[in-house]
Design a protein around this motif. Structure first.
Motif, PDB file in Angstrom:
ATOM      1  N   ARG A   7     -10.654  67.221  -8.865  1.00 40.14           N
ATOM      2  CA  ARG A   7      -9.682  67.429  -9.867  1.00 40.14           C
ATOM      3  C   ARG A   7     -10.308  68.501 -10.119  1.00 40.14           C
ATOM      4  O   ARG A   7     -10.142  69.198 -10.767  1.00 40.14           O
ATOM      5  N   ASP A 158      -2.360  73.252 -12.722  1.00 46.29           N
ATOM      6  CA  ASP A 158      -1.136  73.340 -13.731  1.00 46.29           C
ATOM      7  C   ASP A 158       0.371  73.328 -12.783  1.00 46.29           C
ATOM      8  O   ASP A 158       0.142  73.629 -11.548  1.00 46.29           O
ATOM      9  N   PRO A 159       0.899  72.212 -13.110  1.00 45.25           N
ATOM     10  CA  PRO A 159       2.119  72.688 -11.613  1.00 45.25           C
ATOM     11  C   PRO A 159       2.694  73.754 -11.382  1.00 45.25           C
ATOM     12  O   PRO A 159       2.900  75.042 -12.215  1.00 45.25           O
ATOM     13  N   SER A 162       9.230  77.447 -11.827  1.00 47.69           N
ATOM     14  CA  SER A 162       9.564  77.294 -11.002  1.00 47.69           C
ATOM     15  C   SER A 162      10.048  78.284 -10.148  1.00 47.69           C
ATOM     16  O   SER A 162      10.950  78.824  -9.209  1.00 47.69           O
ATOM     17  N   LYS A 180      -0.360  74.779  -9.192  1.00 51.66           N
ATOM     18  CA  LYS A 180      -0.762  74.138  -7.897  1.00 51.66           C
ATOM     19  C   LYS A 180       0.361  73.337  -7.366  1.00 51.66           C
ATOM     20  O   LYS A 180       1.102  72.849  -7.544  1.00 51.66           O
ATOM     21  N   ARG A 181       0.757  73.690  -5.730  1.00 49.99           N
ATOM     22  CA  ARG A 181       2.352  73.010  -5.504  1.00 49.99           C
ATOM     23  C   ARG A 181       2.121  71.896  -5.784  1.00 49.99           C
ATOM     24  O   ARG A 181       0.834  70.930  -5.412  1.00 49.99           O
ATOM     25  N   SER A 182       2.837  70.918  -6.171  1.00 49.62           N
ATOM     26  CA  SER A 182       3.365  69.596  -5.901  1.00 49.62           C
ATOM     27  C   SER A 182       3.473  68.849  -4.369  1.00 49.62           C
ATOM     28  O   SER A 182       2.716  69.393  -3.579  1.00 49.62           O
ATOM     29  N   LEU A 183       2.470  67.444  -4.506  1.00 52.46           N
ATOM     30  CA  LEU A 183       2.525  66.669  -3.382  1.00 52.46           C
ATOM     31  C   LEU A 183       4.348  66.792  -2.482  1.00 52.46           C
ATOM     32  O   LEU A 183       3.956  67.023  -1.014  1.00 52.46           O
ATOM     33  N   ASN A 184       4.874  66.709  -3.850  1.00 54.88           N
ATOM     34  CA  ASN A 184       6.185  66.146  -2.369  1.00 54.88           C
ATOM     35  C   ASN A 184       6.179  68.010  -2.279  1.00 54.88           C
ATOM     36  O   ASN A 184       6.913  67.384  -0.743  1.00 54.88           O
ATOM     37  N   GLU A 185       6.285  68.740  -2.623  1.00 55.57           N
ATOM     38  CA  GLU A 185       6.569  70.477  -1.624  1.00 55.57           C
ATOM     39  C   GLU A 185       5.894  70.190  -0.684  1.00 55.57           C
ATOM     40  O   GLU A 185       5.721  70.963   0.388  1.00 55.57           O
TER      41      GLU A 185
END
Ligand SMILES: Cc1cc2nc3c(=O)[nH]c(=O)nc-3n(C[C@H](O)[C@H](O)[C@H](O)COP(=O)(O)O)c2cc1C
Length: 191
Positions: A7, A158-159, A162, A180-185
């Motif tokens: 990180r 940052d997340p 949208s 950064k894209r989310s883990l779920n994405e």
């Protein structure tokens, strides 16, 4: 913790230029690259180390900085890297180094971050000019340059918004933001 180190290991492009990185530290960092994974274990990578102003000045003009910040021409004098590692592929070992240089670069940057330094992988390189400036023989392919130094900029993750915009940006306090894209994405399937 590796989680924290990864990180913290953000690309940094502004440095305290006077903070000298000694050659032994650079050697220890390159050793992390040397020990990293290599396709078929061929180990075609070779390294040029630079930590003195006259040589650094030969390297800097040939690097491209932050394509997503078109109004910024790269670090000013006083904020430039205090060291570089030029990563070369030895064509006599293999015509291509595959993705070895990026793996080695990440190891080196993680090691630098652990020691309180920071850096940036640079693949936007005026290769012919850098080759001439450093007198690099044709046998060696210029794969990547690592810019290193004492970090002078704050970088935050940052997340992704949208709108899906992945471009990094700087706010009014000169803080550098990296969406950064989310883990779920990024996980397409999990069983
Ligand atoms: C293979 C590779 C090449 C890159 N080349 C450049 C470059 O030429 N110039 C630059 O300023 N940053 C370069 N970067 C840094 C990326 O812009 C950076 O990784 C991205 O903005 C995400 O920021 P982060 O490293 O903090 O996650 C490169 C990164 C990678 C992985």
């Amino acid at each position: 913790m590796l989680q924290d180190l990864v990180r913290k290991n953000r690309s940094c492009r502004r440095f305290f230029q006077d903070a000298h990185i000694d050659v032994e530290t650079l050697r220890q960092l390159v050793d992390l690259g040397r020990l990293s994974a290599s396709g078929r274990n061929r180990q075609p990578l070779k390294y040029i180390l630079s930590n003195e102003a006259p040589r650094n000045e030969l390297i800097f003009p040939h690097l491209g900085w932050a394509a997503e910040l078109p109004d910024w021409n790269g670090p000013e004098e006083g904020e430039r890297p205090s060291a570089y590692v030029v990563i070369l592929g030895d064509r006599e070992i293999h015509p291509s180094s595959g993705c070895d240089e990026c793996i080695a670069a990440q190891s080196i940057l993680l090691g630098a971050t652990e020691r309180g330094w920071a850096g940036c992988m640079i693949r936007s390189i005026a290769r012919n000019d850098l080759r001439s400036a450093l007198g690099i023989p044709e046998r060696y392919d210029i794969r990547l340059v690592l810019a290193l130094g004492k970090p002078k900029e704050s970088v935050v993750i940052d997340p992704l918004g949208s709108d899906g915009d992945t471009r990094y940006w700087r706010d009014e306090n000169d803080v550098h933001h990296v969406p950064k894209r989310s883990l779920n994405e990024v996980i397409l399937e999990q069983w």
